[in-house]
Design a protein around this motif. Structure first.
Motif, PDB file in Angstrom:
ATOM      1  N   CYS A   4       0.844  -1.190   0.000  1.00 55.16           N
ATOM      2  CA  CYS A   4       0.000   0.000   0.000  1.00 55.16           C
ATOM      3  C   CYS A   4       0.885   1.248   0.000  1.00 55.16           C
ATOM      4  CB  CYS A   4      -0.900  -0.003   1.228  1.00 55.16           C
ATOM      5  SG  CYS A   4      -1.963   1.446   1.370  1.00 55.16           S
ATOM      6  N   THR A   5       0.861   1.970  -1.089  1.00 55.97           N
ATOM      7  CA  THR A   5       1.653   3.196  -1.181  1.00 55.97           C
ATOM      8  C   THR A   5       0.708   4.386  -1.329  1.00 55.97           C
ATOM      9  OG1 THR A   5       1.882   2.863  -3.561  1.00 55.97           O
ATOM     10  CG2 THR A   5       3.678   2.075  -2.184  1.00 55.97           C
ATOM     11  N   VAL A   6       0.511   5.078  -0.221  1.00 60.35           N
ATOM     12  CA  VAL A   6      -0.373   6.240  -0.181  1.00 60.35           C
ATOM     13  C   VAL A   6       0.374   7.413   0.442  1.00 60.35           C
ATOM     14  CG1 VAL A   6      -2.538   4.950  -0.125  1.00 60.35           C
ATOM     15  CG2 VAL A   6      -1.350   5.443   2.010  1.00 60.35           C
ATOM     16  N   GLU A   7      -0.163   8.594   0.253  1.00 63.01           N
ATOM     17  CA  GLU A   7       0.491   9.805   0.743  1.00 63.01           C
ATOM     18  C   GLU A   7       0.554   9.866   2.277  1.00 63.01           C
ATOM     19  OE1 GLU A   7      -0.043  14.607   0.261  1.00 63.01           O
ATOM     20  OE2 GLU A   7      -0.750  13.298  -1.343  1.00 63.01           O
ATOM     21  N   VAL A   8      -0.555   9.440   2.933  1.00 61.52           N
ATOM     22  CA  VAL A   8      -0.609   9.491   4.400  1.00 61.52           C
ATOM     23  C   VAL A   8      -0.967   8.102   4.930  1.00 61.52           C
ATOM     24  CG1 VAL A   8      -1.617  10.669   6.391  1.00 61.52           C
ATOM     25  CG2 VAL A   8      -1.449  11.877   4.212  1.00 61.52           C
ATOM     26  N   PRO A   9       0.036   7.255   5.160  1.00 55.39           N
ATOM     27  CA  PRO A   9      -0.221   5.885   5.602  1.00 55.39           C
ATOM     28  C   PRO A   9      -1.026   5.780   6.897  1.00 55.39           C
ATOM     29  CG  PRO A   9       2.061   6.126   4.929  1.00 55.39           C
ATOM     30  CD  PRO A   9       1.451   7.496   4.935  1.00 55.39           C
ATOM     31  N   SER A  10      -0.964   6.768   7.759  1.00 58.77           N
ATOM     32  CA  SER A  10      -1.693   6.709   9.033  1.00 58.77           C
ATOM     33  C   SER A  10      -3.208   6.768   8.837  1.00 58.77           C
ATOM     34  CB  SER A  10      -1.254   7.847   9.963  1.00 58.77           C
ATOM     35  OG  SER A  10      -1.565   9.108   9.390  1.00 58.77           O
ATOM     36  N   ARG A  11      -3.649   7.159   7.649  1.00 58.42           N
ATOM     37  CA  ARG A  11      -5.088   7.194   7.368  1.00 58.42           C
ATOM     38  C   ARG A  11      -5.643   5.798   7.094  1.00 58.42           C
ATOM     39  NH1 ARG A  11      -6.002  12.046   3.159  1.00 58.42           N
ATOM     40  NH2 ARG A  11      -8.104  11.173   3.196  1.00 58.42           N
ATOM     41  N   VAL A  12      -4.769   4.832   6.813  1.00 56.88           N
ATOM     42  CA  VAL A  12      -5.202   3.453   6.577  1.00 56.88           C
ATOM     43  C   VAL A  12      -5.567   2.829   7.920  1.00 56.88           C
ATOM     44  CG1 VAL A  12      -4.499   1.176   5.740  1.00 56.88           C
ATOM     45  CG2 VAL A  12      -3.759   3.232   4.520  1.00 56.88           C
ATOM     46  N   GLY A  13      -6.828   2.392   8.039  1.00 54.72           N
ATOM     47  CA  GLY A  13      -7.286   1.762   9.271  1.00 54.72           C
ATOM     48  C   GLY A  13      -7.595   2.734  10.392  1.00 54.72           C
ATOM     49  N   ASP A  14      -7.989   3.962  10.046  1.00 57.32           N
ATOM     50  CA  ASP A  14      -8.288   4.970  11.074  1.00 57.32           C
ATOM     51  C   ASP A  14      -9.786   5.115  11.351  1.00 57.32           C
ATOM     52  OD1 ASP A  14      -9.143   6.238   8.774  1.00 57.32           O
ATOM     53  OD2 ASP A  14      -7.999   8.073   9.099  1.00 57.32           O
ATOM     54  N   ASP A  15     -10.566   4.107  10.954  1.00 55.56           N
ATOM     55  CA  ASP A  15     -12.020   4.082  11.159  1.00 55.56           C
ATOM     56  C   ASP A  15     -12.796   5.070  10.298  1.00 55.56           C
ATOM     57  OD1 ASP A  15     -11.975   1.988  13.031  1.00 55.56           O
ATOM     58  OD2 ASP A  15     -11.553   3.391  14.663  1.00 55.56           O
ATOM     59  N   GLN A  16     -12.169   5.565   9.229  1.00 57.51           N
ATOM     60  CA  GLN A  16     -12.878   6.427   8.285  1.00 57.51           C
ATOM     61  C   GLN A  16     -12.481   6.014   6.873  1.00 57.51           C
ATOM     62  OE1 GLN A  16     -13.073  10.528   9.126  1.00 57.51           O
ATOM     63  NE2 GLN A  16     -13.586  11.097   7.046  1.00 57.51           N
ATOM     64  N   CYS A  17     -13.478   5.712   6.046  1.00 55.90           N
ATOM     65  CA  CYS A  17     -13.193   5.318   4.670  1.00 55.90           C
ATOM     66  C   CYS A  17     -12.741   6.542   3.891  1.00 55.90           C
ATOM     67  CB  CYS A  17     -14.442   4.705   4.012  1.00 55.90           C
ATOM     68  SG  CYS A  17     -14.184   4.284   2.277  1.00 55.90           S
ATOM     69  N   ASP A  18     -11.495   6.498   3.436  1.00 58.63           N
ATOM     70  CA  ASP A  18     -10.929   7.619   2.700  1.00 58.63           C
ATOM     71  C   ASP A  18     -11.138   7.507   1.193  1.00 58.63           C
ATOM     72  OD1 ASP A  18      -9.714   9.157   4.912  1.00 58.63           O
ATOM     73  OD2 ASP A  18      -8.571   7.317   5.185  1.00 58.63           O
ATOM     74  N   GLY A  31      -7.648  -0.384   5.074  1.00 59.86           N
ATOM     75  CA  GLY A  31      -7.481  -1.068   6.361  1.00 59.86           C
ATOM     76  C   GLY A  31      -8.781  -1.575   6.945  1.00 59.86           C
ATOM     77  N   GLY A  32      -9.745  -1.840   6.051  1.00 57.02           N
ATOM     78  CA  GLY A  32     -11.047  -2.326   6.477  1.00 57.02           C
ATOM     79  C   GLY A  32     -12.071  -1.219   6.687  1.00 57.02           C
ATOM     80  N   ASP A  33     -11.622   0.025   6.618  1.00 57.19           N
ATOM     81  CA  ASP A  33     -12.540   1.155   6.843  1.00 57.19           C
ATOM     82  C   ASP A  33     -13.620   1.265   5.776  1.00 57.19           C
ATOM     83  OD1 ASP A  33     -10.935   1.777   9.002  1.00 57.19           O
ATOM     84  OD2 ASP A  33      -9.874   3.392   7.966  1.00 57.19           O
ATOM     85  N   CYS A  34     -13.362   0.744   4.580  1.00 55.00           N
ATOM     86  CA  CYS A  34     -14.312   0.860   3.479  1.00 55.00           C
ATOM     87  C   CYS A  34     -15.118  -0.416   3.243  1.00 55.00           C
ATOM     88  CB  CYS A  34     -13.584   1.257   2.194  1.00 55.00           C
ATOM     89  SG  CYS A  34     -12.794   2.880   2.272  1.00 55.00           S
ATOM     90  N   ILE A  35     -15.022  -1.368   4.151  1.00 58.17           N
ATOM     91  CA  ILE A  35     -15.760  -2.623   4.004  1.00 58.17           C
ATOM     92  C   ILE A  35     -17.068  -2.522   4.780  1.00 58.17           C
ATOM     93  CG2 ILE A  35     -15.773  -5.093   4.506  1.00 58.17           C
ATOM     94  CD1 ILE A  35     -12.737  -5.051   4.135  1.00 58.17           C
ATOM     95  N   LEU A  36     -18.154  -2.813   4.093  1.00 62.20           N
ATOM     96  CA  LEU A  36     -19.468  -2.801   4.729  1.00 62.20           C
ATOM     97  C   LEU A  36     -19.771  -4.201   5.233  1.00 62.20           C
ATOM     98  CD1 LEU A  36     -21.277  -0.778   1.972  1.00 62.20           C
ATOM     99  CD2 LEU A  36     -20.803   0.013   4.269  1.00 62.20           C
ATOM    100  N   THR A  37     -20.064  -4.361   6.503  1.00 64.38           N
ATOM    101  CA  THR A  37     -20.335  -5.689   7.037  1.00 64.38           C
ATOM    102  C   THR A  37     -21.605  -6.273   6.435  1.00 64.38           C
ATOM    103  OG1 THR A  37     -21.431  -4.697   8.960  1.00 64.38           O
ATOM    104  CG2 THR A  37     -19.126  -5.302   9.209  1.00 64.38           C
ATOM    105  N   THR A  38     -22.563  -5.431   6.101  1.00 63.26           N
ATOM    106  CA  THR A  38     -23.809  -5.903   5.515  1.00 63.26           C
ATOM    107  C   THR A  38     -23.611  -6.382   4.084  1.00 63.26           C
ATOM    108  OG1 THR A  38     -24.887  -4.187   6.812  1.00 63.26           O
ATOM    109  CG2 THR A  38     -26.233  -5.292   5.195  1.00 63.26           C
ATOM    110  N   PHE A  39     -22.715  -5.720   3.350  1.00 64.09           N
ATOM    111  CA  PHE A  39     -22.442  -6.046   1.953  1.00 64.09           C
ATOM    112  C   PHE A  39     -20.927  -6.163   1.766  1.00 64.09           C
ATOM    113  CE2 PHE A  39     -26.241  -3.293   2.114  1.00 64.09           C
ATOM    114  CZ  PHE A  39     -27.184  -4.184   1.651  1.00 64.09           C
ATOM    115  N   PRO A  40     -20.321  -7.259   2.237  1.00 62.55           N
ATOM    116  CA  PRO A  40     -18.860  -7.374   2.214  1.00 62.55           C
ATOM    117  C   PRO A  40     -18.228  -7.341   0.823  1.00 62.55           C
ATOM    118  CG  PRO A  40     -19.868  -9.447   2.888  1.00 62.55           C
ATOM    119  CD  PRO A  40     -20.959  -8.433   2.808  1.00 62.55           C
ATOM    120  N   SER A  41     -18.988  -7.644  -0.230  1.00 63.21           N
ATOM    121  CA  SER A  41     -18.394  -7.590  -1.574  1.00 63.21           C
ATOM    122  C   SER A  41     -18.587  -6.221  -2.227  1.00 63.21           C
ATOM    123  CB  SER A  41     -18.979  -8.688  -2.463  1.00 63.21           C
ATOM    124  OG  SER A  41     -20.357  -8.472  -2.679  1.00 63.21           O
ATOM    125  N   CYS A  42     -19.145  -5.276  -1.496  1.00 61.60           N
ATOM    126  CA  CYS A  42     -19.376  -3.925  -2.003  1.00 61.60           C
ATOM    127  C   CYS A  42     -18.166  -3.059  -1.702  1.00 61.60           C
ATOM    128  CB  CYS A  42     -20.624  -3.337  -1.351  1.00 61.60           C
ATOM    129  SG  CYS A  42     -21.011  -1.656  -1.879  1.00 61.60           S
TER     130      CYS A  42
END
Length: 111
Positions: A4-18, A31-42
């Motif tokens: 994962c090569t991003v500008e601000v690595p600390s944003r990965v897994g910070d509980d907010q989907c960036d 870091g899982g912030d963008c995964i919906l538990t109701t629709f895991p393939s979304c």
């Protein structure tokens, strides 16, 4: 997430989907912030738009995203999946994907 090569690595897994470059397989869907538990393939840039009572269309209006968490389901036509559900039965024949058996011939507008 070593690939994962991003500008601000600390944003990965910070509980907010960036979204964007963070919402990739290499970054574990932010870091899982963008995964919906109701629709895991979304996988979408803004998961908060799923089920917000507005049909967002596009990547949100898919089977994997539950037709935008139900926002894009046309009442009375459960197999009708179009970009603008409010056009079904609005008094004007929209044609195209709206004028199908699944959409009740645009909710009767095209009959």
């Amino acid at each position: 997430y070593q690939d994962c090569t991003v500008e601000v690595p600390s944003r990965v897994g910070d509980d907010q989907c960036d979204g964007g470059e963070y919402n990739t397989e290499e970054c574990g869907w932010d870091g899982g912030d963008c995964i919906l538990t109701t629709f895991p393939s979304c996988v979408v840039d803004d998961p908060a738009r799923i089920g917000d009572r507005h049909c967002d269309g596009g990547e949100y209006n898919t089977i994997g995203c539950g037709w935008d968490g139900g926002d894009c389901i046309v009442e009375g036509y459960p197999r009708c999946h179009v970009e603008n559900p409010s056009w079904i039965g609005n008094g004007r024949c929209a044609g195209g994907e709206y004028n199908t058996k699944e959409c009740g011939w645009d909710g009767g507008d095209c009959v």
